[in-house]
Design an enzyme around this catalytic site. Structure first.
Site, mmCIF file in Angstrom:
data_model
loop_
_atom_site.group_PDB
_atom_site.id
_atom_site.type_symbol
_atom_site.label_atom_id
_atom_site.label_comp_id
_atom_site.label_asym_id
_atom_site.label_seq_id
_atom_site.Cartn_x
_atom_site.Cartn_y
_atom_site.Cartn_z
ATOM 1 N N GLU A 1 -12.270 8.405 -32.426
ATOM 2 C CA GLU A 1 -11.881 8.213 -31.021
ATOM 3 C C GLU A 1 -11.113 6.894 -30.884
ATOM 4 O O GLU A 1 -11.711 5.823 -30.990
ATOM 5 C CB GLU A 1 -13.122 8.224 -30.115
ATOM 6 C CG GLU A 1 -12.810 8.054 -28.635
ATOM 7 C CD GLU A 1 -11.674 8.962 -28.145
ATOM 8 O OE1 GLU A 1 -11.876 10.170 -28.084
ATOM 9 O OE2 GLU A 1 -10.562 8.461 -27.855
ATOM 10 N N ASP B 1 -5.657 7.069 -34.809
ATOM 11 C CA ASP B 1 -5.185 8.447 -34.869
ATOM 12 C C ASP B 1 -5.881 9.230 -35.999
ATOM 13 O O ASP B 1 -5.869 8.792 -37.162
ATOM 14 C CB ASP B 1 -3.669 8.370 -35.118
ATOM 15 C CG ASP B 1 -3.005 9.704 -35.255
ATOM 16 O OD1 ASP B 1 -3.694 10.737 -35.209
ATOM 17 O OD2 ASP B 1 -1.786 9.707 -35.419
ATOM 18 N N ASP C 1 -6.290 16.415 -25.566
ATOM 19 C CA ASP C 1 -5.346 16.166 -24.465
ATOM 20 C C ASP C 1 -4.440 17.392 -24.336
ATOM 21 O O ASP C 1 -3.803 17.792 -25.313
ATOM 22 C CB ASP C 1 -4.528 14.901 -24.749
ATOM 23 C CG ASP C 1 -5.408 13.659 -24.679
ATOM 24 O OD1 ASP C 1 -6.376 13.653 -23.889
ATOM 25 O OD2 ASP C 1 -5.142 12.702 -25.421
ATOM 26 N N ASP D 1 -9.883 24.140 -21.626
ATOM 27 C CA ASP D 1 -9.867 24.814 -20.322
ATOM 28 C C ASP D 1 -8.432 25.120 -19.899
ATOM 29 O O ASP D 1 -8.219 25.547 -18.770
ATOM 30 C CB ASP D 1 -10.507 23.896 -19.273
ATOM 31 C CG ASP D 1 -9.805 22.550 -19.208
ATOM 32 O OD1 ASP D 1 -9.461 22.017 -20.282
ATOM 33 O OD2 ASP D 1 -9.587 22.028 -18.101
HETATM 34 C C1 LIG Z 1 -9.244 15.009 -22.894
HETATM 35 S S1 LIG Z 1 -10.139 13.910 -23.879
HETATM 36 C C2 LIG Z 1 -11.577 14.855 -24.323
HETATM 37 C C3 LIG Z 1 -12.684 14.003 -24.837
HETATM 38 C C4 LIG Z 1 -13.954 14.759 -25.268
HETATM 39 N N1 LIG Z 1 -13.711 15.618 -26.424
HETATM 40 C C5 LIG Z 1 -14.537 15.549 -24.109
HETATM 41 O O1 LIG Z 1 -14.552 16.788 -24.201
HETATM 42 O O2 LIG Z 1 -15.008 14.920 -23.134
HETATM 43 C C6 LIG Z 1 -9.208 13.913 -25.413
HETATM 44 C C7 LIG Z 1 -9.585 12.771 -26.342
HETATM 45 O O3 LIG Z 1 -8.832 12.879 -27.555
HETATM 46 C C8 LIG Z 1 -8.501 11.581 -27.998
HETATM 47 N N2 LIG Z 1 -7.307 11.685 -28.861
HETATM 48 C C9 LIG Z 1 -6.040 11.940 -28.472
HETATM 49 N N3 LIG Z 1 -5.209 11.935 -29.528
HETATM 50 C C10 LIG Z 1 -5.986 11.684 -30.627
HETATM 51 C C11 LIG Z 1 -5.693 11.512 -32.007
HETATM 52 N N4 LIG Z 1 -4.461 11.630 -32.481
HETATM 53 N N5 LIG Z 1 -6.723 11.238 -32.839
HETATM 54 C C12 LIG Z 1 -7.990 11.138 -32.361
HETATM 55 N N6 LIG Z 1 -8.319 11.273 -31.063
HETATM 56 C C13 LIG Z 1 -7.321 11.532 -30.200
HETATM 57 C C14 LIG Z 1 -8.250 10.801 -26.716
HETATM 58 O O4 LIG Z 1 -8.412 9.404 -26.887
HETATM 59 C C15 LIG Z 1 -9.274 11.391 -25.758
HETATM 60 O O5 LIG Z 1 -10.467 10.654 -25.728
#
Ligand SMILES: C[S@@+](CC[C@H](N)C(=O)[O-])C[C@H]1O[C@@H](n2cnc3c(N)ncnc32)[C@H](O)[C@@H]1O
Length: 226
Positions: free
Chosen positions: A81, A110, A132, A168
């Site tokens: 994260e 990342d 995301d 979703d």
């Molecule tokens: C929409 S949030 C969902 C968080 C969690 N999985 C939830 O369901 O509550 C997406 C998460 O993916 C992380 N994220 C985005 N790109 C990423 C990457 N390249 N590597 C690791 N994490 C990433 C973001 O920081 C964010 O916390």
């Protein structure tokens, strides 16, 4: 380090001193370093003996990961994260439950850097829950699911290992379904209820709770690596 596949926010609200202490202390203890070679036997990453290794990418506040750790003491988990406030929230939960620390390692950049560092065929599972969504078509290329990342998953998953994807956002669910269908190493595991039933022992994440409040319907896909 360049941002391969990370387009999100790094930081939200200012951290409280305790959260900063956890980032400076506990995270540094548990953090993986992809600039050093991985151990020949990856299970050596964990303090306790483990039978399998799972990766959760983008765990947010770690609601699912904390529960998975508590339920599965013989699985080693790697949680990724880059959002500092999410990592701090997860660390606070570990700090309050020190019994969970023996089977977790963390990474705060990342996930593609970590995937490229892992040796081949070491993971039994990869979870990507509510990535995301990038709903606008011009941003679809930012989605974490793409051919290059599915190749990465295929390399690090063991045969029969599982890739689980929950979202979703209907266009992202279709996107993932199609990308996996077109990938030689992934097969969808059929579901009786159109992938509407949550995974066994599922604990709703923060992001999912928001989606449900706003009336969106999640799908829970599972793919098998052949
Ligand atoms: C929409 S949030 C969902 C968080 C969690 N999985 C939830 O369901 O509550 C997406 C998460 O993916 C992380 N994220 C985005 N790109 C990423 C990457 N390249 N590597 C690791 N994490 C990433 C973001 O920081 C964010 O916390």
């Amino acid at each position: 380090m360049k941002n391969g596949n990370f387009f999100g926010r790094r930081k939200g609200r200012p951290l409280r001193p305790h959260q900063q202490n956890l980032l400076d202390g506990l995270l540094q203890r548990l953090r993986l370093d992809p600039t050093a070679p991985p151990p020949v036997d990856l299970s050596q990453l964990f303090a306790a003996p483990i039978a399998a290794i799972h990766l959760e990418i983008g765990f947010g506040g770690g609601e699912h990961l904390v529960q998975a750790l508590a339920r599965n003491p013989t699985i080693g988990f790697i949680g990724v994260e880059p959002f500092v406030n999410g990592m701090a929230k997860f660390l606070a939960q570990l700090d309050a439950n020190p019994g969970l620390i023996h089977n977790i390692r963390l990474y705060d950049e990342d996930a593609t850097f970590l995937l490229d560092w892992l040796p081949p065929a070491v993971l039994s599972g990869i979870d990507l829950f509510y990535p995301d969504p990038w709903p606008k078509k011009k941003h679809w290329k930012r989605r974490f699911v793409n051919k290059a990342n599915l190749d990465r998953f295929a390399r690090v998953l063991k045969p029969d290992g599982q890739f689980r994807f929950a979202s979703d956002i209907a266009s992202y669910v279709e996107w993932t379904f199609e990308h996996c269908q077109n990938h030689e190493n992934f097969t969808i595991i059929p579901s009786e209820n159109d992938w509407r039933d949550p995974y066994p022992h599922w604990l709703s994440t923060r992001y999912e709770a928001k989606a449900l409040r706003e009336g969106r319907v999640p799908a829970y896909l599972t793919f098998r690596r052949s």
